[in-house]
Scaffold this active site. Structure first.
Site, PDB file in Angstrom:
ATOM      1  N   GLU B  49       0.814  -1.213   0.000  1.00  0.00           N
ATOM      2  CA  GLU B  49       0.000   0.000   0.000  1.00  0.00           C
ATOM      3  C   GLU B  49       0.850   1.267   0.000  1.00  0.00           C
ATOM      4  O   GLU B  49       0.469   2.284  -0.555  1.00  0.00           O
ATOM      5  CB  GLU B  49      -0.949   0.020   1.202  1.00  0.00           C
ATOM      6  CG  GLU B  49      -2.101  -0.976   1.105  1.00  0.00           C
ATOM      7  CD  GLU B  49      -1.730  -2.348   1.631  1.00  0.00           C
ATOM      8  OE1 GLU B  49      -0.540  -2.592   1.945  1.00  0.00           O
ATOM      9  OE2 GLU B  49      -2.635  -3.192   1.729  1.00  0.00           O
ATOM     10  N   LYS B 161     -17.458  -0.928   5.909  1.00  0.00           N
ATOM     11  CA  LYS B 161     -17.840  -1.945   4.932  1.00  0.00           C
ATOM     12  C   LYS B 161     -19.336  -1.928   4.625  1.00  0.00           C
ATOM     13  O   LYS B 161     -19.741  -2.035   3.465  1.00  0.00           O
ATOM     14  CB  LYS B 161     -17.444  -3.324   5.476  1.00  0.00           C
ATOM     15  CG  LYS B 161     -17.493  -4.397   4.432  1.00  0.00           C
ATOM     16  CD  LYS B 161     -16.812  -5.657   4.909  1.00  0.00           C
ATOM     17  CE  LYS B 161     -16.919  -6.725   3.813  1.00  0.00           C
ATOM     18  NZ  LYS B 161     -16.212  -7.939   4.181  1.00  0.00           N
TER      19      LYS B 161
END
Ligand SMILES: Cc1ncc(C[n+]2csc(CCOP(=O)(O)OP(=O)(O)O)c2C)c(N)n1
Lengths: 165, 566
Positions: B49, B161
């Site tokens: 990342e 989420k």
């Protein structure tokens, strides 16, 4: 010099942490900070007392202004304004000393808000110095516990801070 | 239109004109990746990342557009931190989308949970935790607006989420309402006139060009001022490329590893005009002795920069395109031949300093001097590549020995000085500019910090040429130890028998080349430039070299060390 800043911010979770964190991160000293809702439900007003020279204060103001959630900052130091703190003081009070304390409370125009066999709780609103003075006098009787808010301040001008240019 | 939160994100990215995204999937962002599957958006899967963040950053620096990066919750998001901080320090526009655990389990130390808005508060321009799915379009709109307006910077959007999977009524807002955010583009005309008057009085004015000139696309205006008035100029590291290195008024980089002429000009000028600069400590040296004879003017879009480090006498807050245009208008009637005559004398004086104190090094026929590698790279790419660097000696030699002539051609971590930036940033740059020659100059230390991204380069066959200035050491650390720690070389060399960078590159499927003698240098560079795909060149350079001149940290700019006797 000490400056009192009125910081109007969006009423969002975490905004107080944001503001205080930024000041601390930039190595400026916060003397006191207090926050609460305002006449507009989606706006919070934070009153911050910071100590520093003109350049430091300029930096505190410009850095804080960078926060997206900060709507406006007013330096109340140069304005005629009313400044208040609130203190609750739990002091030792025996039957013998009680009347003495009541006298002191009256002189300071404070309020007794609770009482039991050993202690009394006194409430006082006023300027910092006045609260300091009361605490000093009550020290002789023995302060058990003490809580003070940070300073809040309001300009004496007829207008509202949010409308200042 | 009804759609899921994830689809809303993808739709919004398209509305913002995003073409490429850098990222790495995981549980927290799976719904978003599922939505990406059906979208025309290009996604580059990096191998870490941090690589994705630097790649988005490189893309943004090369184009001026917003770089976009996606990471999953928890470890994915925390891996972005160095990349976000890097972008923040150099005012790079970026939007980072991170996944978060479901709303109902936030704050319970849930699996792969990290308080990413809390962690990134000090290193972002702004951040959001989306609690209500219907806020998504508004927040995306605001985030892109904030990232690229005013002083640009990174914005984080943390999305739980279940916000991705919720269904909303999608409507992308036209209007943005941010009471607390109104960047000032057009400042006060009065401030401009005062600066013009100060210039009129100045006998030794000096322009100081910073990264802000490049990011605000104001190089043409600085150009015009320089052409018209022949004012000498110096540049910060981030400002390199704004004005041609070869311009006769350009004295080059100022500060710790700046040119003698640039540093002497600061010590002697009577009006220093900072344009989009931060007056970083690497530039100013000892603050008390910075520009001791000068009044200081500061042009910036960010009012918080004024008087942060250096006390200024004049300030102009506003977008440089507005303020420099206004300055030009204001100067028109004020600068007469008498003023010009003074300036000409001053220009001659600084040019003399510049000619008498060029950047030099002692070349060798036996060992490869790192400066020689840079000179040769400059010659063979005709000073016309987009050069990405890592951090260390090689970075400073690049600044000194590569001729930058166009804005956005030096891509490097200036403010944070992030080792490991180069390789992934080069990916972003080459993605943004497929037609350009992208050259990465890195060190053996820096390269190893994100070498997993060689895989990404190979996957996309990005024709990046990588020059590894291999001194078998953390060169800049060694230099400081040599100069300021009595040559006690504590943990600054790699005692691992020497990583074989040619084989490292080849293990990933890239081409590897090596140069061990000075005469191989030109040939190897020529060969690398001929090969179409990615090439890594291991330049085995002499490890004793110092970056000079050098102003020791905390010294004034006239205390330059110009040579070292070991
Ligand atoms: C992430 C990170 N860690 C540590 C440093 C401190 N540091 C600055 S320069 C340097 C050495 C860099 O070595 P290398 O990449 O081999 O380049 P060289 O100086 O040898 O050209 C180090 C360790 C840094 N800038 N960034």
């Amino acid at each position: 010099m000490r400056h009192t800043l009125a910081v109007l911010v969006e009423n969002r979770p975490g905004v107080l942490v944001h503001v205080s964190g930024l000041i601390a991160r930039r190595a400026f000293n916060i003397e006191s900070i207090s926050a609460g809702h305002t006449e507009e439900p989606d706006m919070t007003r934070i009153t911050i007392v910071v100590d520093g020279d003109e350049r430091n204060i300029e930096q505190v103001v410009t850095q804080l202004s960078k926060l997206i959630d900060v709507i406006k900052i007013i330096d109340l130091t140069e304005e005629a304004s009313i400044e208040r703190e609130l203190a609750l003081i739990k002091v030792k009070a025996t039957p013998e000393t009680r009347s003495d304390i009541v006298d002191i409370v009256e002189i300071f125009r404070a309020k007794i808000v609770d009482i039991n066999r050993e202690t009394m709780v006194i409430e006082l609103t006023g300027e910092e110095r006045k609260i300091d003075a009361l605490c000093q006098v009550l020290q002789d009787h023995g302060i058990v516990e003490l809580v003070r808010t940070g300073k809040i301040a309001l300009s004496r001008n007829p207008g509202a801070a949010k409308n200042k240019e | 239109m009804k759609m899921t939160g994830a689809q809303a994100v993808v739709n919004s990215l398209q509305k913002e004109g995003v073409e490429v995204i850098f990222g790495y999937p995981g549980g927290g962002v799976l719904p978003l990746y599922d939505a990406l599957y059906d979208s025309p958006l290009r996604h580059v899967l990096t191998r870490h990342e941090q690589g994705a963040a630097h790649a988005a950053d490189g893309y943004a620096r090369a184009t001026g557009k917003v770089g976009v990066v996606i990471a999953t919750s928890g470890p994915g998001a925390t891996n972005l931190i160095t990349g976000i901080a890097t972008a923040n320090m150099d005012s790079v526009p970026m939007v980072c989308i991170t996944g978060q655990v479901g709303l109902s389990i936030i704050g319970k130390d849930s699996f792969q949970e990290a308080d990413i808005t809390g962690i990134t508060t000090p290193i972002t321009k702004h951040n959001y935790l989306v609690k209500n799915p219907k806020d998504l379009p508004r927040i995306l709109r605001e985030a892109f607006h904030i990232a690229q307006t005013g002083r640009p910077g990174p914005v984080v959007i943390d999305i739980p989420k279940d916000v991705f999977t919720a269904t909303i009524d999608y409507d992308y807002p036209e209007e943005i309402v941010l009471r607390g955010y109104k960047p000032l583009y057009e400042g006060k005309k009065k401030e401009i006139d005062e600066v013009a008057k100060a210039l009129q009085k100045a006998k030794k004015p000096l322009l100081f060009v910073g990264g802000g000139v490049i990011s605000s696309e104001a190089t043409d205006l600085v150009r015009t001022i320089v052409d018209q008035y022949k004012i000498p100029l110096i540049s910060s590291f981030m400002g390199l490329g704004a004005i041609e290195a070869k311009d006769p008024c350009n004295l080059g980089m100022v500060g710790m590893h700046g040119t003698v002429a640039a540093n002497m000009a600061v010590m002697d000028c009577d009006l220093l005009v900072g344009l989009g600069v931060r007056f970083d400590d690497r530039v100013t040296g000892l603050l008390a002795k910075f520009a001791p004879k000068a009044q200081i003017v500061h042009f910036d879009i960010d009012p918080a920069e004024v008087n942060k480090n250096v006390s200024t006498q004049y300030r102009v807050i506003g977008h440089l395109r507005w303020s420099l245009q206004s300055l030009l208008e204001s100067l028109e009637h004020k600068i007469d031949t008498k003023v010009q005559a003074d300036w000409t004398l001053w220009l001659q004086q600084v040019q003399k300093w510049h000619q008498e104190n060029p950047l030099t090094f002692k070349n060798s026929e036996k060992v490869i001097k790192p400066q020689y590698v840079l000179q040769e790279l400059d010659r063979q790419t005709k000073s016309n590549a987009i050069v990405v660097t890592d951090v260390g000696q090689h970075q400073m030699w690049t600044a000194q020995y590569y001729g930058f002539h166009r804005p956005r051609t030096l891509i490097s971590s200036g403010g944070l000085g992030t080792m490991g930036f180069g390789l992934p940033a080069a990916i972003g740059v080459q993605m943004a500019c497929p037609q350009e020659n992208v050259l990465l100059v890195t060190g053996d230390g820096s390269l190893l910090m994100n070498c997993q991204e060689i895989a990404t380069i190979v996957e996309h066959q990005l024709p990046i040429k990588v020059a590894i200035v291999n001194n078998h050491a953390l060169g800049m650390v060694r230099q400081w130890q040599r100069m300021f720690f009595q040559q006690r070389y504590s943990h600054s060399t790699f005692h691992n028998g020497g990583t074989d960078y040619v084989r490292l590159a080849e293990a990933f499927g890239a081409k590897g080349l090596r140069a061990t003698t000075p005469e191989e240098v030109p040939q190897v560079i020529a060969k690398a430039l001929e090969i179409e795909g990615p090439v890594f060149i291991d330049f085995q350079v002499c490890s004793e070299e110092n970056v000079l001149p050098m102003v020791p940290a905390g010294a004034s700019l006239d205390q330059m060390i110009e040579g070292v006797v070991d």
